[in-house]
Design a protein around this motif. Structure first.
Motif, short mmCIF file in Angstrom:
data_model
loop_
_atom_site.label_atom_id
_atom_site.label_comp_id
_atom_site.label_asym_id
_atom_site.label_seq_id
_atom_site.Cartn_x
_atom_site.Cartn_y
_atom_site.Cartn_z
N VAL A 315 0.86 -1.19 0.00
CA VAL A 315 0.00 0.00 0.00
C VAL A 315 0.89 1.24 0.00
O VAL A 315 1.73 1.42 0.89
CB VAL A 315 -0.92 0.02 1.24
CG1 VAL A 315 -1.76 1.29 1.25
CG2 VAL A 315 -1.81 -1.22 1.25
N LYS A 316 0.74 2.08 -1.01
CA LYS A 316 1.61 3.26 -1.16
C LYS A 316 1.15 4.37 -0.22
O LYS A 316 0.33 5.21 -0.57
CB LYS A 316 1.59 3.72 -2.61
CG LYS A 316 2.20 2.70 -3.56
CD LYS A 316 2.06 3.10 -5.01
CE LYS A 316 2.66 2.02 -5.91
NZ LYS A 316 2.47 2.34 -7.35
N GLU A 317 1.70 4.35 0.97
CA GLU A 317 1.28 5.31 1.99
C GLU A 317 2.08 6.61 1.90
O GLU A 317 3.22 6.64 1.43
CB GLU A 317 1.46 4.71 3.39
CG GLU A 317 2.91 4.43 3.75
CD GLU A 317 3.08 3.98 5.19
OE1 GLU A 317 2.50 4.65 6.08
OE2 GLU A 317 3.77 2.98 5.43
N ALA A 318 1.47 7.68 2.36
CA ALA A 318 2.16 8.97 2.50
C ALA A 318 2.41 9.14 4.00
O ALA A 318 1.59 9.68 4.73
CB ALA A 318 1.30 10.11 1.96
N ARG A 319 3.55 8.65 4.45
CA ARG A 319 3.84 8.61 5.89
C ARG A 319 4.32 9.97 6.39
O ARG A 319 5.17 10.61 5.77
CB ARG A 319 4.88 7.55 6.21
CG ARG A 319 5.18 7.41 7.70
CD ARG A 319 6.15 6.30 7.97
NE ARG A 319 5.63 5.00 7.58
CZ ARG A 319 6.28 3.86 7.74
NH1 ARG A 319 7.50 3.85 8.27
NH2 ARG A 319 5.73 2.71 7.36
N ILE A 320 3.79 10.40 7.53
CA ILE A 320 4.19 11.66 8.17
C ILE A 320 4.84 11.34 9.50
O ILE A 320 4.26 10.62 10.33
CB ILE A 320 2.99 12.60 8.39
CG1 ILE A 320 2.32 12.94 7.05
CG2 ILE A 320 3.42 13.86 9.12
CD1 ILE A 320 3.21 13.72 6.10
N VAL A 321 6.05 11.84 9.72
CA VAL A 321 6.74 11.64 11.00
C VAL A 321 6.70 12.96 11.79
O VAL A 321 6.64 14.04 11.20
CB VAL A 321 8.19 11.16 10.80
CG1 VAL A 321 8.20 9.80 10.12
CG2 VAL A 321 8.98 12.16 9.98
N PRO A 322 6.73 12.89 13.11
CA PRO A 322 6.57 14.11 13.93
C PRO A 322 7.80 15.01 13.94
O PRO A 322 8.93 14.53 13.83
CB PRO A 322 6.28 13.56 15.33
CG PRO A 322 6.93 12.20 15.33
CD PRO A 322 6.79 11.67 13.93
N HIS A 323 7.55 16.30 14.05
CA HIS A 323 8.62 17.30 14.23
C HIS A 323 8.56 17.83 15.66
O HIS A 323 7.64 17.48 16.41
CB HIS A 323 8.46 18.45 13.23
CG HIS A 323 7.17 19.19 13.41
ND1 HIS A 323 5.98 18.81 12.81
CD2 HIS A 323 6.85 20.30 14.16
CE1 HIS A 323 5.02 19.64 13.15
NE2 HIS A 323 5.51 20.55 13.99
N GLU A 324 9.50 18.68 16.00
CA GLU A 324 9.56 19.20 17.38
C GLU A 324 10.26 20.55 17.37
O GLU A 324 11.22 20.77 16.62
CB GLU A 324 10.35 18.21 18.24
CG GLU A 324 10.45 18.55 19.71
CD GLU A 324 11.27 17.53 20.48
OE1 GLU A 324 11.44 17.72 21.69
OE2 GLU A 324 11.74 16.55 19.86
N ILE A 325 9.77 21.48 18.19
CA ILE A 325 10.45 22.77 18.36
C ILE A 325 11.50 22.62 19.46
O ILE A 325 11.20 22.21 20.58
CB ILE A 325 9.45 23.88 18.75
CG1 ILE A 325 8.35 24.02 17.69
CG2 ILE A 325 10.20 25.21 18.93
CD1 ILE A 325 8.82 24.45 16.33
N ILE A 326 12.74 22.95 19.11
CA ILE A 326 13.85 22.87 20.06
C ILE A 326 14.26 24.30 20.44
O ILE A 326 14.71 25.07 19.58
CB ILE A 326 15.05 22.12 19.46
CG1 ILE A 326 14.63 20.72 19.01
CG2 ILE A 326 16.20 22.05 20.47
CD1 ILE A 326 14.10 19.83 20.12
N GLU A 327 14.10 24.64 21.70
CA GLU A 327 14.39 26.02 22.15
C GLU A 327 15.83 26.12 22.68
O GLU A 327 16.22 25.38 23.59
CB GLU A 327 13.40 26.42 23.24
CG GLU A 327 13.52 27.88 23.67
CD GLU A 327 12.44 28.30 24.63
OE1 GLU A 327 12.46 29.48 25.05
OE2 GLU A 327 11.57 27.46 24.97
N ARG A 328 16.59 27.04 22.08
CA ARG A 328 17.96 27.27 22.53
C ARG A 328 18.19 28.78 22.66
O ARG A 328 17.27 29.51 23.03
CB ARG A 328 18.95 26.62 21.56
CG ARG A 328 18.83 25.08 21.48
CD ARG A 328 20.05 24.48 20.79
NE ARG A 328 19.95 23.02 20.65
CZ ARG A 328 19.60 22.40 19.53
NH1 ARG A 328 19.32 23.12 18.44
NH2 ARG A 328 19.53 21.09 19.48
#
Length: 343
Positions: A315-328
Motif C-alpha cells: 500500500v503506497k502510503e504517505a507517511r508523516i513523522v513528527p517534528h519538534e520545536i527545540i528552544e535554545r
C-alpha cells in the motif's frame, strides 16, 4: 581467462543448475554436493557476474539513492541512515548526486534502470513531471523522501511541512514577536510553498497581515542566509525575528547580523529548521524545528524494502513523522517596546 559457471560445474562434476542453486541458495542440495561446489568456487576463484545474477534471480541487491546536494548536512545524515539500514539487509546503495539538475537526474534514473536496481529512494522537495512520468512508465519501486504525495501515486515519507512552519512561527509570536521575516527557499519547491503557507496562517491567527517584503526567496545554504540577511539589515525598519528555512540559512543570517552590528538574540532572534548537529554547537545555539532526519532515512529504507518484497500488495502510503520545536539561545522573548526599528 575468465572463469564461468560452466567451468565450475565441469570441475565439480555437477550441472550448471546445481551450481546456481548452491550460489543463490534457491533450492536445497545435499551437504556433500554443496561443499564440493564451494570448494571448486574457491579453487577457481569464481566471481559470478552481478548483472547476470540479477537477470537470473530478478534482483540485484542494488538501491539507487538520488540526492540534490551531498554538501548539505541534512542530506548527508539522511544518506548515512539509509545506507546503514540497507546494508543491514544486504543491499548496496548507489549514490547519485544530481546537483538539482533535471538532466543529470534523468540520466541517473535511466542508468539505474539499466543496472537493474531493485528500487530507488528519491530525496526531493517537489517531484517534477519527468520524474513522475519515469516511474509511471517503469515498474521500479520508489520512495519519495522529504515530500508528501497526497495523490497516492507513490509511497512517500516526510514531516508535515505546513504544521512545522506554523508551529515555528507561532513559537515566535508567543514569544512576543510581531514582525517576523521568513528566509525561504525557491517557491518552485512544494516544500517551500507549504512552509510559507504555515507561516502565513500563524500570522493570520494573530491578526498580522502578511508582508511579502519580509519573504526572501533564496536557497538552503549559508550563503543564501547571509545574502538575505545583508539585504534585510540594510532597511530602516527591522523585524525582531527571522524564521529560516534551514539551520544553514539561519547560520548565514546570524553572520550577516554580526557583520551589520546586530546581536543575536538581543537585537534580533533567529530560528532555524532541521536541527542538524551544528545547530546545538553553534553560538548562539539555534532554536530550531527538529526534523528526525536519521529516522526519516531509516523508515524510508524500510518502506522501500517492504515494497520490493511485496510489490503486488504494498500500500503506497504517505507517511508523516513528527517534528519538534527545540528552544535554545538564538531566540528571546520581546515586549511591545522592543518591536522593530533600526538598532
Amino acid at each position: 581467462m575468465d572463469i564461468t559457471i560452466k567451468d565450475v560445474a565441469m570441475k565439480a562434476k555437477v550441472s550448471i543448475a546445481t551450481v546456481s542453486r548452491v550460489l543463490n541458495q534457491s533450492k536445497p542440495v545435499s551437504q556433500a554436493i554443496k561443499q564440493r561446489v564451494l570448494e571448486v568456487v574457491e579453487e577457481l576463484e569464481y566471481n559470478p557476474n552481478p548483472v547476470a545474477r540479477s537477470l537470473i534471480m530478478k534482483e540485484s541487491k542494488l538501491i539507487g539513492l538520488l540526492i540534490p546536494a551531498i554538501e548539505n548536512t541534512y542530506i548527508s545524515i539522511f544518506v548515512g541512515a539509509i545506507e546503514e539500514e540497507l546494508f543491514k539487509n544486504n543491499y548496496t546503495t548507489l549514490l547519485c548526486n544530481t546537483k538539482r539538475d533535471l538532466d543529470i537526474e534523468l540520466h541517473y534514473l535511466k542508468l539505474l534502470k539499466e543496472k537493474y536496481v531493485d528500487g530507488v529512494v528519491l530525496l526531493t522537495s517537489s517531484p517534477k513531471p519527468q520524474q513522475i512520468e519515469f516511474f509511471e512508465n517503469h515498474a521500479v519501486p520508489v520512495i519519495f523522501a522529504s515530500h508528501t504525495d497526497t495523490e497516492g501515486r507513490f509511497a512517500s515519507i516526510n514531516i508535515d511541512e505546513f504544521q512545522a512552519a506554523y508551529d515555528a512561527t507561532k513559537f515566535l509570536l508567543e514569544s512576543g514577536h510581531r514582525k517576523i521575516a521568513f528566509f525561504g527557499g525557491p517557491l518552485a519547491y512544494y516544500q517551500i510553498v507549504q512552509r510559507l503557507e504555515g507561516y502565513k496562517q500563524a500570522l493570520k491567527e494573530y491578526g498580522i497581515e502578511y508582508d511579502d517584503k519580509l519573504f526572501y526567496e533564496q536557497d538552503y545554504d549559508i550563503e543564501s542566509g547571509y545574502r538575505s540577511g545583508m539585504k534585510l539589515f540594510n532597511n530602516d525598519e527591522l523585524p525582531t525575528a527571522i524564521f529560516c528555512v534551514s539551520d544553514m540559512v539561519a547560520i548565514g543570517a546570524i553572520r550577516a547580523a554580526e557583520d551589520s552590528g546586530l546581536r543575536v538574540p538581543e537585537d534580533i532572534s533567529v530560528m532555524g529548521f532541521d536541527d542538524i548537529p551544528i545547530a546545538g554547537a553553534y553560538r548562539p545555539a539555534l532554536t530550531t524545528v527538529r526534523q528526525p532526519v536519521y529516522e526519516l532515512g531509516v523508515q524510508a529504507a524500510q518502506m522501500l524494502l517492504r515494497q520490493i518484497q511485496d510489490k503486488e500488495n504494498y500500500v503506497k502510503e504517505a507517511r508523516i513523522v513528527p517534528h519538534e520545536i527545540i528552544e535554545r539561545g538564538s531566540c528571546r522573548k520581546v515586549t511591545n517596546n522592543t518591536q522593530g526599528g533600526k538598532l
